[in-house]
Design an enzyme around this catalytic site. Structure first.
Site, PDB file in Angstrom:
ATOM      1  N   LYS A  60      16.108  21.541 -12.500  1.00 52.57           N
ATOM      2  CA  LYS A  60      15.281  20.380 -12.716  1.00 52.57           C
ATOM      3  C   LYS A  60      16.126  19.163 -13.423  1.00 52.57           C
ATOM      4  O   LYS A  60      16.758  19.284 -14.182  1.00 52.57           O
ATOM      5  CB  LYS A  60      14.029  20.397 -13.578  1.00 52.57           C
ATOM      6  N   HIS A 103       0.874  -1.279   0.221  1.00 48.99           N
ATOM      7  CA  HIS A 103       0.026  -0.022  -0.073  1.00 48.99           C
ATOM      8  C   HIS A 103       0.952   1.720   0.062  1.00 48.99           C
ATOM      9  O   HIS A 103       0.441   2.446   0.268  1.00 48.99           O
ATOM     10  CB  HIS A 103      -0.841  -0.276   1.245  1.00 48.99           C
ATOM     11  N   GLU A 109       9.088   8.102 -17.669  1.00 47.50           N
ATOM     12  CA  GLU A 109       7.477   8.871 -17.706  1.00 47.50           C
ATOM     13  C   GLU A 109       6.921   8.341 -18.824  1.00 47.50           C
ATOM     14  O   GLU A 109       5.738   7.856 -19.173  1.00 47.50           O
ATOM     15  CB  GLU A 109       7.389  10.183 -17.464  1.00 47.50           C
ATOM     16  N   SER A 121      14.156  21.227 -17.191  1.00 50.43           N
ATOM     17  CA  SER A 121      13.016  22.036 -17.790  1.00 50.43           C
ATOM     18  C   SER A 121      13.612  23.208 -18.384  1.00 50.43           C
ATOM     19  O   SER A 121      14.750  23.862 -18.135  1.00 50.43           O
ATOM     20  CB  SER A 121      12.708  22.355 -16.366  1.00 50.43           C
TER      21      SER A 121
END
Ligand code: ARG
Length: 461
Positions: free
Chosen positions: A286, A159, A293, A280
């Site tokens: 970043k 979980h 992704e 970025s």
């Protein structure tokens, strides 16, 4: 290529509408089947010669012509004219243009329906081998990485809450297991699809004395299909293949999700190599895990292909229907996407580092040793349900006192159970716990080392 009249132009009045030509063509998609189409045609013509349906000279001309066409395609010298609809007709037309009359005999006892069913099966056998090799490569990368972290301990989650301590190696090996099942699934798929539809014609077979087993053998099929109607309409194997791809994508997506989370500042468990991150355009600090992704995101299109193939099949009446032409878009897309994702995943896994310092620093948060403490009590003769309650109360006490279980004194512990003795401390703390794991397949260092030895042997073969 010389203009060749298509034989059915005698049946249909006039040229098809230009819109129709664009709409029905599959050449832009199925041209990548050319090698399989040519190999299938050569096997078919050899059988025709064996059966005296064509002469030896005609066979020679057909074979020579097909090989030449194959070379032209490879060299980029072949004109893929969409008026020929698909790769089958384009190659046949080119053959007739090249060798004349003999070329017109190639399609004897054959339909594009059994031809395309054959081509796809031949393509898929190869596609499966490629995917299996890539899965093996990824497994090797995981086993290698696991070898570096047989002692490093991390939290195991359920979980997404801290559950029990595990060694990092075991976590990594869990992916090797998933990919092993993917390899087996593909093997099953390959075995099931490995039968020859060639000779089933359009739907009912042929009145000509075709020797189906001869072409099957030449093309390396294990057997022939024994029902011509089923043979031309069966695309079960396409659905199964895409499902197998979808499950590979699922496994890759879960890996990606883990590492996207693990590479965040909040976790800081892993460092994805700079080569697989992007920055970025606005925020200079970043380091984004875009590749992971995209592995996760591309899973969607593979699922889309799975739904598409099932939907293509579900409403079709028996026999071949042109709907089936849409199958190739999805088998190619699923295969291409998963192949690319597997390559990326292997590269990332090979260059990822676990930040064991950072992981260790937070390891005693979350009472990872609570279950082991309950099991310690079982060892002292306490019933498990009772032990579960005792440890639950101890954890509640620790939370109030802002202490870890291992920081409690023997007196404090004994207040909750008289069965607790000084040896309890060997069972507390995440590192102690993983060393106590006794069951086969548990996430301890001993089991992980055994599994790494097993996989190293297995994957070397
Ligand atoms: N391009 C077709 C396909 O991919 C080949 C079979 C066409 N057969 C037909 N009878 N129209 O399925």
């Amino acid at each position: 290529m010389a203009e060749t009249k298509r034989s059915w132009e005698k049946r249909l009045a006039g040229e098809p509408d230009e819109l129709t030509v664009d709409f029905v063509e599959s050449l832009s998609v199925d041209r990548r089947l050319y090698k399989y189409d040519i190999v299938g045609s050569i096997a078919h013509s050899q059988m025709l010669a064996e059966q005296k349906l064509i002469t030896k000279d005609e066979l020679k001309a057909i074979k020579g012509g097909l090989i030449e066409i194959s070379r032209e395609i490879e060299r980029g010298q072949f004109e893929f004219a969409k008026k020929y609809e698909d790769i089958h007709l384009a190659i046949e037309a080119a053959l007739v243009a090249k060798i004349g009359e003999a070329g017109k005999k190639l399609h004897t006892g054959r339909s594009r329906n059994d031809q395309v069913a054959t081509d796809i099966r031949l393509w898929m056998r190869d596609a499966i081998e490629i995917l299996q090799a890539k899965l093996n490569g990824l497994q090797r990368a995981f086993v290698k990485l696991a070898g570096k972290y047989t002692e490093g301990v991390m939290p195991g989650y359920t979980h997404l809450q801290r559950a029990q301590p595990i060694v990092i190696a075991s976590y990594l090996l869990s992916f090797v297991e998933q990919f092993e099942r993917d390899i087996t699934r593909l093997k099953n798929c390959s075995e099931l699809l490995n039968i020859s539809p060639l000779g089933c014609g359009a739907v009912a077979g042929s009145t000509l004395p075709l020797e189906r087993k001869s072409t099957a053998k030449r093309l390396g099929f294990a057997d022939i299909s024994y029902n011509s109607i089923d043979a031309v309409s069966d695309r079960d194997f396409c659905a199964e293949f895409i499902f197998d791809c979808a499950l590979i994508a699922t496994h890759l997506s879960r890996l990606a999700e883990d590492w996207i989370i693990y590479s965040s500042d909040e976790f800081g468990f892993v460092r994805i190599d700079d080569s697989y991150c992007t920055s970025s355009s606005m925020m200079p600090q970043k380091r984004n895990p875009d590749v992971l992704e995209l592995i996760r995101g591309k899973t969607a299109s593979v699922y889309g292909s799975l739904i598409a193939i099932l939907t293509i099949l579900k409403g079709q009446p028996s026999g071949y229907n042109r709907d089936l032409q849409e199958d190739k878009i999805h088998i190619f897309s699923a295969s291409d996407t998963v192949k690319a994702s597997l390559d990326m995943a292997q590269a990332i896994v090979s260059h990822t580092k676990f930040n064991t310092k950072k992981i260790s620093a937070g390891l005693e948060e979350g009472f990872l040793d609570a279950t082991a403490l309950a099991e310690y009590l079982v060892g002292k003769g306490v019933a498990f349900r009772e032990a579960h309650g005792i440890v639950g109360s101890l954890v509640a006490y620790c939370e109030k006192a802002n202490k870890k279980l291992a920081e409690l004194s023997l007196d404090e512990l004994k207040k909750y159970s008289a069965s607790i003795e000084p040896d309890v401390y060997e069972n507390l703390g995440a590192v102690n716990v993983v060393n106590k794991y006794a069951t086969e397949g548990a996430a301890g260092p001993k089991q992980a080392k055994e599994q790494i030895a097993y996989w190293n042997k297995q994957l070397a073969e």
